[in-house]
Write a protein that holds these residues in place. Sequence first.
Motif, PDB file in Angstrom:
ATOM      1  N   GLU B 762       0.904  -1.285  -0.118  1.00  0.00           N
ATOM      2  CA  GLU B 762      -0.158   0.018  -0.059  1.00  0.00           C
ATOM      3  C   GLU B 762       1.015   1.258   0.000  1.00  0.00           C
ATOM      4  O   GLU B 762       0.522   2.285  -0.718  1.00  0.00           O
ATOM      5  N   GLN B 763       1.919   1.366   1.009  1.00  0.00           N
ATOM      6  CA  GLN B 763       2.669   2.463   0.905  1.00  0.00           C
ATOM      7  C   GLN B 763       4.028   2.261   0.199  1.00  0.00           C
ATOM      8  O   GLN B 763       4.945   3.104   0.278  1.00  0.00           O
ATOM      9  N   MET B 764       4.107   1.470  -0.556  1.00  0.00           N
ATOM     10  CA  MET B 764       5.444   1.066  -1.397  1.00  0.00           C
ATOM     11  C   MET B 764       5.761   2.125  -2.367  1.00  0.00           C
ATOM     12  O   MET B 764       4.718   2.644  -3.167  1.00  0.00           O
ATOM     13  N   ASP B 765       6.749   2.637  -2.534  1.00  0.00           N
ATOM     14  CA  ASP B 765       7.392   3.040  -3.866  1.00  0.00           C
ATOM     15  C   ASP B 765       7.442   2.123  -5.136  1.00  0.00           C
ATOM     16  O   ASP B 765       7.810   0.967  -4.691  1.00  0.00           O
ATOM     17  N   PHE B 766       7.015   2.552  -6.007  1.00  0.00           N
ATOM     18  CA  PHE B 766       7.290   1.659  -7.334  1.00  0.00           C
ATOM     19  C   PHE B 766       8.207   2.405  -8.422  1.00  0.00           C
ATOM     20  O   PHE B 766       8.133   3.655  -8.525  1.00  0.00           O
ATOM     21  N   LEU B 767       9.015   1.664  -8.832  1.00  0.00           N
ATOM     22  CA  LEU B 767       9.916   2.218 -10.033  1.00  0.00           C
ATOM     23  C   LEU B 767       9.634   0.959 -11.250  1.00  0.00           C
ATOM     24  O   LEU B 767       9.803   0.033 -10.979  1.00  0.00           O
ATOM     25  N   LEU B 768       9.296   1.870 -12.199  1.00  0.00           N
ATOM     26  CA  LEU B 768       9.137   1.026 -13.504  1.00  0.00           C
ATOM     27  C   LEU B 768      10.375   1.003 -14.451  1.00  0.00           C
ATOM     28  O   LEU B 768      10.798   2.305 -14.814  1.00  0.00           O
ATOM     29  N   ILE B 769      10.874   0.069 -14.538  1.00  0.00           N
ATOM     30  CA  ILE B 769      11.964   0.051 -15.552  1.00  0.00           C
ATOM     31  C   ILE B 769      11.635  -0.763 -16.985  1.00  0.00           C
ATOM     32  O   ILE B 769      10.929  -1.759 -17.090  1.00  0.00           O
ATOM     33  N   LEU B 770      11.569   0.225 -17.865  1.00  0.00           N
ATOM     34  CA  LEU B 770      11.403  -0.168 -19.264  1.00  0.00           C
ATOM     35  C   LEU B 770      12.564  -0.729 -19.809  1.00  0.00           C
ATOM     36  O   LEU B 770      13.454   0.041 -20.169  1.00  0.00           O
ATOM     37  N   SER B 771      12.840  -1.828 -20.200  1.00  0.00           N
ATOM     38  CA  SER B 771      13.910  -2.675 -20.415  1.00  0.00           C
ATOM     39  C   SER B 771      13.925  -2.718 -21.980  1.00  0.00           C
ATOM     40  O   SER B 771      12.918  -2.826 -22.531  1.00  0.00           O
ATOM     41  N   LYS B 772      15.067  -3.313 -22.412  1.00  0.00           N
ATOM     42  CA  LYS B 772      15.162  -3.693 -23.744  1.00  0.00           C
ATOM     43  C   LYS B 772      14.963  -2.539 -24.725  1.00  0.00           C
ATOM     44  O   LYS B 772      14.437  -2.250 -25.755  1.00  0.00           O
ATOM     45  N   ILE B 773      15.293  -1.189 -24.416  1.00  0.00           N
ATOM     46  CA  ILE B 773      15.089  -0.227 -24.915  1.00  0.00           C
ATOM     47  C   ILE B 773      15.762  -0.033 -26.156  1.00  0.00           C
ATOM     48  O   ILE B 773      15.583   0.623 -27.279  1.00  0.00           O
ATOM     49  N   ASP B 774      16.910  -0.825 -26.197  1.00  0.00           N
ATOM     50  CA  ASP B 774      17.766  -0.775 -27.304  1.00  0.00           C
ATOM     51  C   ASP B 774      17.164  -1.365 -28.475  1.00  0.00           C
ATOM     52  O   ASP B 774      17.633  -0.918 -29.734  1.00  0.00           O
ATOM     53  N   LEU B 775      16.294  -2.432 -28.259  1.00  0.00           N
ATOM     54  CA  LEU B 775      15.826  -3.248 -29.359  1.00  0.00           C
ATOM     55  C   LEU B 775      14.475  -2.576 -30.053  1.00  0.00           C
ATOM     56  O   LEU B 775      13.896  -2.748 -31.168  1.00  0.00           O
ATOM     57  N   LEU B 776      14.137  -1.390 -29.271  1.00  0.00           N
ATOM     58  CA  LEU B 776      12.834  -0.594 -29.490  1.00  0.00           C
ATOM     59  C   LEU B 776      13.147   0.014 -30.879  1.00  0.00           C
ATOM     60  O   LEU B 776      12.190  -0.025 -31.672  1.00  0.00           O
ATOM     61  N   ASP B 777      14.111   0.443 -31.075  1.00  0.00           N
ATOM     62  CA  ASP B 777      14.462   1.448 -32.567  1.00  0.00           C
ATOM     63  C   ASP B 777      14.309   0.381 -33.499  1.00  0.00           C
ATOM     64  O   ASP B 777      13.390   0.841 -34.425  1.00  0.00           O
ATOM     65  N   GLY B 837      -3.184   6.221  -6.479  1.00  0.00           N
ATOM     66  CA  GLY B 837      -3.279   7.770  -6.481  1.00  0.00           C
ATOM     67  C   GLY B 837      -1.879   8.083  -5.870  1.00  0.00           C
ATOM     68  O   GLY B 837      -1.734   9.213  -5.530  1.00  0.00           O
ATOM     69  N   ARG B 838      -0.862   7.613  -6.305  1.00  0.00           N
ATOM     70  CA  ARG B 838       0.491   7.916  -5.920  1.00  0.00           C
ATOM     71  C   ARG B 838       1.303   8.020  -7.578  1.00  0.00           C
ATOM     72  O   ARG B 838       0.776   7.528  -8.313  1.00  0.00           O
TER      73      ARG B 838
END
Lengths: 341, 888
Positions: B762-777, B837-838
Motif C-alpha cells: 500500500e505504501q510502497m514506492d514503485f519504480l518501473l524499468i522499461l527494459s530492452k530499450i535498445d531493441l525498440l528502435d 493515487g500515487r
Amino acid sequence: MSFSELKDRHVAATAMVNTLRDRLNQKRQQLLDTDVAGYAKSQGRTAVNFSSTDLVCCRTLQGHTGKVYSLDWTPEKNRIVSASQDGRLIIWNALTSQKTHAIKLPCAWVMTCSFAPNGYSVACGGLDSECSIFNLNSQVDRDGNLPVSRVLTGHKGYVSSCEFVRDQDTRLITGSGDQTCVLWDVTTGQRISVFGGEFPSGHTSDVLSISINSSNSNMFVSGSCDATARLWDTRIASRAIRTYHGHHGDVNTVKFFPDGQRFGTGSDDGTCRLFDMRTGHQLQVYSQQQANNDQDVPIVTSIAFSISGRLLFAGYSNGDCYVWDTLLAEIWAFGGHRKVI
Amino acid sequence: MDRRRMVVLSAAESADYSFADEYKGPPLPYDIPHAVPIDVDRIPLAAVAPVSAALPDLPVVHPLPSPSSSPLKKPPPPHVTPAPPLPAASPTSVIENRAAMDRPGAEVSGALGSFGFPDRSTDLSEVVDSSGAIGFSDELGDGAAWSNEMMPNRLSTESALSSEFSFRSSASGDGDEDEAVALQAKKALLVTFQESGQSSCCMSPAVGVTPRARSEDLEMKIKKGACHRCLKGSRFTEKETCLVCDAKYCSGCVLRAMGSMPEGRKCISCIGFPILESNRERLGRSSRVLKKLLSSREVQLVMKAEKDCEANQLRPEDICVNGTKLSLEEMVLLQSCSCPPNLKPGLYWYDKVSGYWGKEGHKPDRIITPHLNVGGTLMRNASNGNTGILINGREITKVELQMLKWAGVHCAGNPHFWLNADGTYLEEGQKNVKGQIWEKPIMKLLCPVLSLPFPSKVANEVNNLFNRAVPDCFDTKALQKLLLVGHHESGTSTIFKQAKFLYSSVPFSEDEREDIKLMIQTSIYNYLAILLEGRERFEEESLDEQRDKQHLDSSGDVAFGKQNKVTEYSISPRLRAFSDWLLKIMASGNLEAIFPAATREYAPLVEELWKDSAIQATYSRRNELQSLPSYASYFLERVVDISRAEYEPSDMDILCADGINSSNGVAYTDFQFPCLACVGSSIDDDDQQEALLRYQLIRVHTMGLGENCKWLGMFEDVRIVIFCVAITDYDEYYEDANGMVRNKMMESRRIFEGIASHPTFEQMDFLLILSKIDLLDQKMDMAPLTLCDWFDDYNPVVSYHPHNKDRRGAQIGATKAQQAFHYTAVKFKRLFFSITGRKLYVAQANGLDGDSVDAALRYAKEIVKWEERLVCDILESMYGTEPSSYSH
C-alpha cells in the motif's frame, strides 16, 4: 473435425460441467437438512463457556526479529520449531521457553516448517522452491550453523507447506505453488509420487496448505488458491479422491479434525468451514456476522483444533484470533496475537 | 573496615547515578582498565625500582597502577607486601611505591626518599578501590589533610580522582548495596573530600569536571598520549581505545592488546565486562585505526559483535523505574516502543497513564509511549514536587504548575488530576473530562520555554509510515531491500546479473557458472527444437506449395514431382531421427532430465544439424517463429561452441542467458553502490553515510511463484518495488497454461496491477524499468506500437518536413523510440495513479549495458532517499508550520 467445431464442443462440455456442478450443489443442499450447530442446539447442548482465566498466554517466545510464518510441535508437545522472516528456524523448548537451536537458512523467505515425528529433524520450505531438512543432532559447522542434511528439489514453485508423515520418519509431503503436492522419500531425496499437476483432477492453482490425517496417514487433504480442498490417498497419486467446494476464496489453511473423519478449512473469504471427509458434505460454516458487509472481511490465515476438537482456533489477517465452538458455532474473541500464524 | 569500604563504594555508586550524564570527557575509569593485565612478575621489578632509585625502571612500572585500581581484580597482597623495602607501615608503603611509579620521571626522588608524601591521597583512594583489604578509609581524611598542606593543588585533583576510582569500582562491583546506606555514605564521602579539597574547586559538582583533569594527569604520566602498551607515540598518533577501561593503544599494539575482539574493542582482560556508559555511542562505530588494520569485512564483523554481544548491552538492572529494577523484557519494551526514552543507567519515574518520563526527583524529561507495563507504581514524591497538586498520583513541580496555569487549568485548592495520554484531564474520582491540555497550540511553544516535554504527536501519526522500516532497523539498519519483479522474459534476470557484475567483486562462483553453463546448454537445445519445429512447418508449407504448383502444372510428370519433395527445408534421415527425438523430449517436458549427459553425446550431431542448409534456411526465417526469443540468435550463432562439454560461458553469455539459476525461485544479492569519486565537488557527510548503506536486490520469478501473489506478503519489508517491463513486448505473444494466446504487454500490465494493488504494498514506492530499450528502435520500424490493444491511441507527432528528415535522420529515429518510451511510461503512470493515487517512477534500461542498469538502480536508490526525506519533511512541517501560523 474442424477447430471451430472442437471449440463449440468444448464450450458445451464446460457448460454441462457447470450445470452438473450446480445440480450437485443443490442436491447437497437438499440432503443436508441441518448443520452441526442446528442439530447440537436441538439436542440441547450448551456452548462452552470461558472465563477470562481459562485461556491464558502461557509463554511468549521471544527471539525472532521478523514475522513468524509457521510453527510446529513435536508429537510429545514439548518442543516447537518456528520459521520466521528473519531467515531463521528456531527450535524452542516449549516448557522452559529456551532456544535449543537457531538455524540460519540459506534462503530467508521461509513459509513453512515441520518437526519429524521422531523429533530429531525439522523440515522447512519457502520461496526457494526447495524443502530443506535439518538434522538436529548433526555437528554444527564453524559459524555455528547446522548444515542442511537433505534438500528436496523438484518443485517449480514456492513450497507453501510441508508435513512429515506420522509414523514414517522418512516420508514427507509438501504442497507447492506449482499446483502440486509431492510425497518425498527423505533419505534418498527422491519424489515418490506427485499429486496434481498433469492430472486433470489436480488443483488448478497454488496449493497453500496440506494436512495429513491423524488416524490414517495415507490420507491427506490440501487447500488451494482455486477455492477448493482436495483429499488424496498417498497410494493413489493419479487422482484426487474427493474435491470439496464451498469456499468463495483461496483456501489458506486446512487442518484435520482430531478424529480424522473431518477437517476444517480457513479461507480468504473470511470463513472457516468444517467438511466431512467421507461424504464431502460441508458440515458447518463459521463466519463472523459482520454488520458492515463490505470487502473488509479479515482473511482466515490459519486454524487449529483443540485436542478434543470442541474448539477451533482461527487466526485472522487483522491479528485477531477467535475461538469457535465447533458444535454451536459461537465465538469468543481474543486479541493479543501480533502475528499471522 | 570492610563494611566501611562497602559504604564508600556504594556512595560512589549513588553519585554515579546522579551525575551520570555529566561526564563528557574521558573519565577516570580509563586508567583502571589499562592496568588490568597484571603481570605478577613485574611487581618485584617495581619493588626493586624504588630501592635502586633507578629512573629507567619507570616505563616498566607503568602498568602497575592500573591493576591496583582495577576493581575486580585484587592485586595479590603477598606480592605487594614483600615489595617495599621501605620502613613504613606495610600498606602505605606499598601504595607509596605504586604512586611513585605513577609519576614517571618527575617525582622519583619523592617516591624514594620521602615515601611520596604528596601522593598520599592517590594512594589512599587506590587502596579504597582495589583490594581494600586494609581498612584505609579512616585514614583517608587524615592522609588527605596531611597532603593537603604539602600540595594543595594537586591534591584536589587527586581526591576528585579518587572519587572517580571508587565510582568505577562500584559500578562494576556491588550493585546490590542498600540505597539508604549508600546515601549516608555519600555524605560522609563528600565531607572527606571537602576537607581534602578545600583549597580548590573540588566537591561533588567537580566530579563532572574531574575526568578531564584526570585524563590530563594520566597523559602526563604516560608521556602525554602514549600507547598504553608500548608506551610510545604521541598524542597525535592515532589510537584505539578500549571500551571498558579506555586504555589507548597505538595501531601496532591494538591487535595484541585486544586479540580477536570477540566483544568488539576491548582489551583481552576486559572481555566480559560491561562497557563504560560514556562509550556507548561509540558502539559499532568503526575507527580509522581498525580500518587500517583489518579488512573491511573483518571490521564489519567486529563492529557487529560489538553491537550485538551481550556484555555490551545496556543492563536492565542498572535502570530503575519507579523504584523497581527493570527486567530484560521491560527494558526491551521500553526500547522498542514508538517514543522510547533515552535510556542510561539511573533512577527514573514513569507515569504510565500520561506517558511522562523523568529522572527521579526531577521534573518530567520527556513524554514516551504511555501504557507500557514497566517498573513499579508511580510514587507521590517521584519528581520531588512541593505544589500539593497531583497528576496521576505524582506531586508536580512548580514548573509544571506554571504550565498547567498557562494551559488554562484551574489549580486552586490543590486538586488531584488524572491526565491521559491524549492530553485530556479530569479530576480524580470524577467522570467528566475537564479539558485537553495539549490542544492549545501555544502549549507547543510554552513547553520548551519551561523545558518541559511536549507529546510528539507526530510520532504517533506518522507511526504507520515508519512501521515498516522499524522492524529491520533492529539488526540490519543499513540494509535496504529492493524487490525486482517482472513478467517472464522482461529482463529482470539480466538486470539482476548486470547488478552482480557491476557491484560485486566475484559476481558468480564456480558452481554458479557451472549452473549457468548447463542452463545455456539446455536452452540451446530448446532453441534448436523450436527451429526444428519451424523447419517441419516450413517443409510442409513448401510441400503444399509445390503440390499446388503441380496441380496447376497438371502436365508435369510424376517423377519430377517426387524429386521435388525434397525441399530446401528437408534434412537427412539421421538428423531427422535426432530431430524427432529432441521434439519428443521437448513435448514430454523433461529436457532437464537428459542433461548434462546430452552435451557430450550430441555435440557433434548438433554441429552437423546447425550446419545443415535446411536449418540455416529455417534460421533465416526466424522472424516468423514467435516462440524463439530475441536473444536466441546470439547463442544459436555460436551453437557449435556452446554445445561442447568444455564450453565456458563468458560474461556476455551469462548476461544473455535466460534465468539465473535452475530453480525458479528467488535470487538475491547484497551490494553497495561504489563511491562515485568524481560526482561533484561537494561530497557531504550524507554521501559518506550512504556509502555504508547496503542494498539487497531480490529478484523474484513471477512464473515460478504462481500468479496469485500469495508470496508478496513476505516482501513487506522491502523499500521499493522495481517492476520490469520489456518495452518491446507490445507485439509479442505467448501461450498461457490454457492455451490462450496473450499479448505480453497486456500480461505485464495485469501482473503490475496485481502487485500494485496488493495490500502489502500500500505504501510502497514503485519504480518501473522499461527494459530492452535498445531493441525498440529496430522494432518500431517493423511494428507500430498500436499493435497492442492498450496502446491503440498512440499517434506520435512526426515531423513531416522532408529536408529535416534527411538532415537528422538518425536523430528522428532516436526520438521515435523516445516518444514510444514516454508514451508507455505515461500509460503506466496513469494506470498506477488510478490504482494507488500515487506517483510511479519510471526509468529505462538496457540489460546488456551496465551503465544503464547502474543508472536505473541508482535512481531507485535516490527514490528511497527522497522518500525518507519526504517523511522527514512531513515531520518538520508538522513541527514547523503550526507554531509559525500561530505566532502570526
